[in-house]
Enzyme design. Structure first.
Site, short mmCIF file in Angstrom:
data_model
loop_
_atom_site.label_atom_id
_atom_site.label_comp_id
_atom_site.label_asym_id
_atom_site.label_seq_id
_atom_site.Cartn_x
_atom_site.Cartn_y
_atom_site.Cartn_z
N ASN A 9 0.88 -1.17 0.00
CA ASN A 9 0.00 0.00 0.00
C ASN A 9 0.92 1.22 0.00
OD1 ASN A 9 -1.80 2.04 0.50
ND2 ASN A 9 -2.77 1.07 2.26
N LYS A 16 3.38 0.75 3.09
CA LYS A 16 2.97 -0.29 4.04
C LYS A 16 3.08 -1.63 3.34
CE LYS A 16 -0.67 2.24 6.41
NZ LYS A 16 -2.10 2.30 6.65
N ARG A 74 -2.65 -2.11 -3.40
CA ARG A 74 -3.85 -1.31 -3.18
C ARG A 74 -3.79 -0.08 -4.09
NH1 ARG A 74 -5.34 2.89 1.45
NH2 ARG A 74 -7.55 3.09 1.00
N HIS A 163 -12.52 2.95 0.22
CA HIS A 163 -12.52 2.00 1.35
C HIS A 163 -13.39 0.78 1.02
CE1 HIS A 163 -11.91 5.59 4.33
NE2 HIS A 163 -10.75 5.09 3.97
N HIS A 191 -16.67 3.02 8.61
CA HIS A 191 -15.22 2.85 8.60
C HIS A 191 -14.61 4.17 9.08
CE1 HIS A 191 -11.28 1.46 6.76
NE2 HIS A 191 -11.08 2.76 6.94
N LEU A 192 -14.17 4.18 10.34
CA LEU A 192 -13.69 5.43 10.95
C LEU A 192 -12.21 5.30 11.28
CD1 LEU A 192 -16.69 5.93 13.46
CD2 LEU A 192 -16.53 6.67 11.06
N ASN A 194 -8.26 7.36 9.90
CA ASN A 194 -7.89 8.74 9.56
C ASN A 194 -8.77 9.21 8.41
OD1 ASN A 194 -5.94 9.24 11.52
ND2 ASN A 194 -4.42 8.09 10.35
N ARG A 224 -9.35 15.69 6.50
CA ARG A 224 -10.19 16.10 5.36
C ARG A 224 -11.54 16.61 5.86
NH1 ARG A 224 -9.84 10.51 2.36
NH2 ARG A 224 -7.75 10.12 3.13
N GLY A 313 -9.44 2.36 12.90
CA GLY A 313 -8.79 2.82 14.13
C GLY A 313 -9.71 3.46 15.16
N VAL A 314 -10.51 4.43 14.75
CA VAL A 314 -11.42 5.10 15.68
C VAL A 314 -12.61 4.18 15.98
CG1 VAL A 314 -12.91 7.11 16.05
CG2 VAL A 314 -10.73 7.37 14.81
N GLY A 315 -13.20 3.61 14.95
CA GLY A 315 -14.39 2.77 15.13
C GLY A 315 -14.13 1.56 16.01
N GLU A 316 -12.92 0.98 15.91
CA GLU A 316 -12.63 -0.22 16.69
C GLU A 316 -12.25 0.10 18.13
OE1 GLU A 316 -9.65 -2.57 14.54
OE2 GLU A 316 -10.71 -2.11 12.68
N GLU A 367 -7.83 -5.01 5.63
CA GLU A 367 -7.78 -4.75 4.19
C GLU A 367 -6.67 -5.57 3.52
OE1 GLU A 367 -7.96 -0.51 5.40
OE2 GLU A 367 -8.91 -0.22 3.45
P1 ADP Z 1 -5.81 4.89 8.46
O1 ADP Z 1 -7.02 5.55 7.90
O2 ADP Z 1 -4.58 5.72 8.35
O3 ADP Z 1 -5.66 3.43 8.05
P2 ADP Z 1 -6.53 3.81 11.08
O4 ADP Z 1 -7.73 3.07 10.67
O5 ADP Z 1 -5.34 3.05 11.55
O6 ADP Z 1 -6.08 4.88 10.02
O7 ADP Z 1 -6.98 4.83 12.25
C1 ADP Z 1 -6.02 5.66 12.85
C2 ADP Z 1 -6.72 6.54 13.87
O8 ADP Z 1 -7.39 5.71 14.84
C3 ADP Z 1 -5.79 7.39 14.72
O9 ADP Z 1 -5.47 8.61 14.11
C4 ADP Z 1 -6.60 7.61 15.99
O10 ADP Z 1 -7.38 8.78 15.84
C5 ADP Z 1 -7.52 6.42 16.06
N1 ADP Z 1 -7.19 5.52 17.15
C6 ADP Z 1 -6.28 4.51 17.18
N2 ADP Z 1 -6.28 3.92 18.39
C7 ADP Z 1 -7.20 4.54 19.14
C8 ADP Z 1 -7.68 4.40 20.50
N3 ADP Z 1 -7.20 3.46 21.30
N4 ADP Z 1 -8.66 5.25 20.89
C9 ADP Z 1 -9.16 6.18 20.08
N5 ADP Z 1 -8.76 6.37 18.80
C10 ADP Z 1 -7.79 5.57 18.35
#
Ligand code: ADP
Length: 386
Positions: A9, A16, A74, A163, A191-192, A194, A224, A313-316, A367
């Site tokens: 990627n 990556k 990707r 996505h 999907h939350l 960055n 964004r 990242g945020v959603g999980e 992914e």
């Molecule tokens: P990308 O879109 O770059 O693939 P990710 O899906 O890895 O990003 O999401 C990254 C974002 O997830 C980080 O910028 C952060 O805001 C959020 N994040 C990661 N871990 C946590 C956590 N433990 N609690 C809250 N937010 C988190």
């Protein structure tokens, strides 16, 4: 050694990589090379791929002993015609180059990654897997912008959606987790990361997505803006003397949660809110407000959702975002169990209250695995005993 795929990627300043075992879905090795072009030791993508080689060797892996059957790349934008996973040849490269204006920030670095990887690994098939693929068959009413149709046709302007690999993978995982047929479910996937996007899915087919011609539309993201009035662009160009490039950079890199709250990482954003930072508070509130608007829109599009799934990242990881996105929706059959929501886990899990009509899930996206499998499929499946 079981069959594996090297997934790459390639971004403008990062590469990556992940070596994925097809049978088990296990990650054999992965990592990221950052600061390409900035770090004197990694002047370009060619050097970044050497770093990948070295990192693999450092972990005791030799590329020729990894059981690689292909390299999956990707690619963000496939334009109107390229969407199925595609074995890359010189013609594909030419077509991707012609598509670069549609994705000026994303496709050129992906092309660089493809070109150096093909040169370094000429004996392996290389496959492009497009972020737009899953949304190619959006219904016309969801894919079409209400603009002059001749202009739209000439310039291939439609909602492409991005996505897609993640939305498809996560919606399939949700059905598998619930042990019900994918065909029976009306789903909303959030999907939350960055980047952030929402989708509405019926029976495994997308019927709506928040991202558009480019990955800029829709939800508020890390940097964004998501949805804005197109009039803002004309106004800034005409009155503020900003160039198109200035505006593009602002909307992509200095907007969203960072633009409002000075911060991209949600953990830090929460710390600032707790410390009384009003900008951080507003950034969070705008983010949640937009997210709720899309959830409401998709509930109407779907006529109610069986499943709402948080991923990336945020959603999980961010229980507060999940709570605030879905609070006060019991009238729609949506209710989160606070205890389940706050229990951290890396596994797919339910967080909705027992008896709620809509099941709310957290499902980790993968992914790389989805790209590896798409790559293997187009190469004719997992071949023999490798
Ligand atoms: P990308 O879109 O770059 O693939 P990710 O899906 O890895 O990003 O999401 C990254 C974002 O997830 C980080 O910028 C952060 O805001 C959020 N994040 C990661 N871990 C946590 C956590 N433990 N609690 C809250 N937010 C988190």
């Amino acid at each position: 050694m079981p069959d594996t795929v090297l997934v790459l990627n390639s971004g403008s300043s990062s590469l990556k990589y992940s070596v994925v075992q097809l049978d088990s879905g296990a990650t054999v090795a992965d990592g990221i090379v950052e600061r390409i072009g900035d770090d004197p030791k990694v002047p370009d993508h060619r050097a970044a791929l050497d770093v990948v080689h070295e990192a693999l060797a450092g972990d005791g892996h030799r590329l020729d002993e990894l059981g690689l059957v292909g390299v999956g790349h990707r690619v963000v934008h496939g334009g109107p015609d390229l969407y199925r996973p595609t074995v890359i040849d010189d013609d594909t490269i030419e077509r991707l180059k012609r598509l670069s204006p549609l994705a000026p920030l994303h496709n050129p670095p992906a092309l660089l990654g493809i070109e150096v990887a093909r040169a370094a690994l000429p004996d392996l098939p290389h496959v492009a897997v497009f972020d737009t693929a899953f949304f190619h068959d959006l219904p016309p009413e969801a894919a079409t912008y209400a603009i002059d149709n001749e202009v739209a046709e000439e310039w291939h302007i439609r909602r492409y959606g991005f996505h897609g690999t993640s939305h498809q993978y996560v919606s399939e995982q949700a059905a598998a987790y619930l042990d019900v047929p994918l065909a029976s479910l009306r789903q909303i996937v959030l999907h939350l990361g960055n980047g952030a996007s929402a989708s509405a899915i019926v029976g495994g087919r997308p019927v709506g997505t928040s991202m558009g011609l480019t990955p800029m539309e829709g939800l508020v993201m890390g940097t964004r803006s998501g949805d804005i009035d197109a009039g803002i662009v004309m106004y800034l160009w005409r009155e503020a003397g900003m160039s198109v490039e200035d505006i593009e950079t602002m909307l992509n890199r200095r907007s969203g949660v960072r633009g409002l709250g000075g911060e991209i990482d949600f953990r830090e954003l929460h710390r600032r809110i707790d410390a009384g930072d009003a900008d951080a508070r507003l950034a969070y509130d705008v983010y949640i407000h937009r997210l709720r608007k899309y959830i409401g829109a998709y509930l109407a599009v779907l006529g109610g959702a069986d499943v709402i799934t948080f991923t990336a990242g945020v959603g999980e990881n961010d229980a507060l975002v999940r709570r605030d996105a879905l609070s006060g929706l019991t009238a729609f059959g949506i209710e989160i169990d606070e205890h389940l929501n706050e229990s951290p886990s890396r596994a797919a899990r339910r967080i909705s209250a027992a008896g709620a009509a809509t099941t709310v899930l957290v499902v980790p996206t993968d992914e790389e695995l989805a790209i590896a499998r798409a790559c293997a499929d187009v190469l004719g499946g997992v071949g023999g005993d490798g």
